[in-house]
Design a protein around this motif. Structure first.
Motif, mmCIF file in Angstrom:
data_model
loop_
_atom_site.group_PDB
_atom_site.id
_atom_site.type_symbol
_atom_site.label_atom_id
_atom_site.label_comp_id
_atom_site.label_asym_id
_atom_site.label_seq_id
_atom_site.Cartn_x
_atom_site.Cartn_y
_atom_site.Cartn_z
ATOM 1 N N SER A 96 36.884 54.295 62.956
ATOM 2 C CA SER A 96 38.072 54.338 63.860
ATOM 3 C C SER A 96 38.218 53.251 64.861
ATOM 4 C CB SER A 96 38.438 55.646 64.203
ATOM 5 O OG SER A 96 39.719 55.850 64.843
ATOM 6 N N SER B 23 30.807 56.884 56.805
ATOM 7 C CA SER B 23 31.845 57.931 56.391
ATOM 8 C C SER B 23 32.988 58.015 57.179
ATOM 9 C CB SER B 23 30.790 59.209 56.584
ATOM 10 O OG SER B 23 30.600 59.570 57.725
ATOM 11 N N TRP B 24 33.061 57.440 58.254
ATOM 12 C CA TRP B 24 34.226 57.610 59.241
ATOM 13 C C TRP B 24 34.309 56.327 59.925
ATOM 14 C CZ3 TRP B 24 34.492 59.224 64.745
ATOM 15 C CH2 TRP B 24 35.803 59.081 65.237
ATOM 16 N N GLN C 135 39.001 65.209 64.310
ATOM 17 C CA GLN C 135 38.079 64.021 64.715
ATOM 18 C C GLN C 135 37.034 64.284 65.559
ATOM 19 O OE1 GLN C 135 40.373 61.124 67.041
ATOM 20 N NE2 GLN C 135 40.669 59.754 65.167
#
Ligand SMILES: Cc1cc2nc3c(=O)[nH]c(=O)nc-3n(C[C@H](O)[C@H](O)[C@H](O)COP(=O)(O)OP(=O)(O)OC[C@H]3O[C@@H](n4cnc5c(N)ncnc54)[C@H](O)[C@@H]3O)c2cc1C
Length: 524
Positions: A264, A261-262, A40
């Motif tokens: 969280s 793309s990410w 991460q």
């Protein structure tokens, strides 16, 4: 004794500590309960002070190559750019790195991990600290090994770099007072176009909260950090698509996302450990303090904890200093963490409060106050010093001693020694003093007066002397930095001023070395 220092945790803080110990001649054992480095990104702002430390470690060029320089910061409210801080200008003359480097935590860990391997130390992955018992001369640590068996090792010192749920902290019964923020953060790596100023940090204050957009490597790549709109809180199926409408509603249609793309979400606590040390165990990084990500300070503060402790621990382990030197770790770093917690807390509450009035205050009044303040160069420079962590100082530490008669305006004991470009020979070129200083030793900087012989310092082979001759080019630079002539500065290995005075006084230096630094007599 099996080892001198057990470093628990191979996140950024543990990797920095292990690197700094190793290059000071102390081989640590570094363990981590995970199978390998984190994937991460998490933190992504590398501050100037961290880059200065990276330069000493020999990894600044690699970081600069991989990262993206954020050369300015912009504050947006009600669709208008309210303030612009040219970081390059604000940090000019303060540091060789007048910007914020946008480089993910994973990349920072990779670079520090590579350096550690170069120094011939490998992280022992899949190894978890599960028990601790302290005795007068050692700590017995129980480790769960990769094959699932438990074993004990004896360490002279233990460094808890093991994150927010620190086992070192909990096994020592040190409390971690604080609370969770009620807000839920989100973080997304996106490809986006909009009003954002390219290559700069863009801060948007909305009625419903805020968003930070950090420029990342590649064109139109932005890391978006914000808090979830109230309507989305409590849902566990939130994705970036769900957040976009609220972003658009505030930013207008010009903000457009091509890809994500990410994504969280995470909750954050604000807490500080009641103590940063219990006898032979230390707490560093997130193990000691956690706070909101506003200001990109978290990872950088942990790295500086490690930098502060490493040189002291190395001197003690090698028998060069008495263990009393280690008391200064807690004395110096606790106030920094507390102040950081208070300021990030206050800033955070200002920009996240949900009330209608707070929303109005944020987008109308706060934005205007910030716009006015940031138009003043002096305030820009103060803000740069705070955020870049180049302004951190330990003036009230027992290791800081300013001799009588020293002018108030001059950099003094406890301050980070300023970045200077000076002639070290009257017939030589102008040199970057930071490149001359070696952070593995003390440095005596003697300004406008004859250098003493090395044995006058009482530091043996632990110090280097740098003489600054009287020269018109030096006069201007010293005047700018408000360094008096004549004067002398004894710098600690971490670049902070330990002792300073006007005329060099050998007796004062020797007294400082034995009474403040507690260096062993045989080396005095
Ligand atoms: C989603 C997210 C986003 C963030 N964004 C930002 C940001 O934008 N800016 C910023 O400055 N900060 C940010 N942070 C905070 C930042 O990530 C931390 O400040 C930083 O990771 C602290 O580093 P550390 O090395 O102290 O702890 P950690 O990175 O937590 O590392 C601790 C290590 O210890 C290991 N460990 C734990 N217990 C044990 C044990 N018992 N035995 C052996 N090993 C153990 C863990 O496996 C881990 O590898 C963010 C955090 C999160 C979670």
């Amino acid at each position: 004794m099996d080892i001198d220092v057990l470093v628990v945790g191979a996140g950024p803080t543990g990797l920095m500590l292990a690197n700094q110990l190793m290059r000071r001649g102390v081989r640590p054992l570094i363990i981590d309960r995970h199978a390998g480095p984190a994937v991460q990104t998490r933190a992504l702002g590398v501050q100037a002070r961290t880059l200065e430390i990276y330069a000493q470690l020999g990894i600044a060029d690699r970081a600069l190559e991989l990262g993206k320089r954020g050369t300015g910061a912009n504050l947006w409210a009600q669709g208008r750019r309210m303030a612009h801080v040219p970081l390059g200008e604000a940090g000019r003359d303060i540091t060789p790195y007048p910007f914020i480097l946008v480089l993910g935590q994973d990349d920072n860990e990779r670079i520090m991990g590579d350096k550690l391997r170069e120094l011939d130390v490998s992280v022992q992955w899949n190894t978890e600290l599960i028990g601790l018992s302290q005795e007068a001369d050692k700590v017995t640590a129980t480790l769960r090994r990769p094959d699932g068996t438990n074993g004990t090792i004896a360490a002279a010192w233990v460094a808890g770099c093991d994150g927010a749920h620190s086992a070192v902290r909990e096994l020592n019964g040190i409390t971690f007072p604080g609370a969770p923020y009620e807000h839920v953060f989100f973080v997304a790596d996106t490809e986006a176009t909009g009003s954002m100023v390219p290559d700069e940090v863009n801060v948007y204050l909305w009625r419903e909260g805020f968003h930070l957009l950090f420029p990342m490597r590649g064109s139109d790549h932005w890391r978006v950090v914000g808090i979830l709109p109230p309507a989305l809180r409590g849902r566990d199926d939130v994705d970036f698509e769900a957040v976009i409408p609220s972003l658009r509603q505030e930013a207008g249609a010009s903000l457009s996302f091509k890809a994500c793309s990410w994504f969280s979400t995470y909750r954050i606590h604000h807490r500080a450990a009641a103590r940063f040390r219990d006898r032979r165990c230390f707490l560093l990084g997130d193990g000691a303090h956690i706070h909101s990500p506003v200001g990109a300070q978290g990872m950088n503060t942990g790295l500086q904890d490690a930098y502060n402790l490493a040189w002291k621990l190395a001197l003690v382990v090698k028998g060069r200093a008495d263990a009393r030197l280690l008391d200064s770790y807690e004395d110096e770093r606790v106030p920094i963490a507390r102040r950081l917690l208070n300021t990030t807390d206050r800033a955070f509450m200002l920009i996240v409060s949900d009330s209608w009035l707070a929303g109005l205050f944020r987008t109308r009044i706060l934005a205007r106050i910030a716009a006015f303040a940031m138009s003043i160069e002096r305030i820009q420079r103060v803000a740069f010093r705070i955020v870049s962590q180049t302004g951190i100082r330990y003036r009230s530490s027992a290791l800081s001693k300013t001799l009588e008669g020293f002018p108030d305006r001059a950099p003094r004991a406890g301050d980070r020694f300023p970045w200077l470009r000076l002639k070290l020979r009257t017939d030589g070129p102008i040199e970057d003093m930071f490149q001359r200083l070696d952070d593995r030793s003390f440095s005596l900087v003697v300004v406008g007066q004859p250098s003493p012989p090395e044995q006058a310092l009482g530091l043996g082979d632990l110090a280097r002397i740098h003489a600054i001759p009287v020269d018109p080019a030096n006069d201007a630079e010293l005047e700018r930095a408000q360094i008096p002539q004549p004067s002398f500065y004894l710098l600690r290995p971490d670049g902070h001023v330990g002792l300073c005075g006007l005329r060099f006084e050998a007796a004062a230096v020797r007294r400082y070395v034995s009474e403040n630094l507690h260096l062993a007599d045989r080396h005095a």
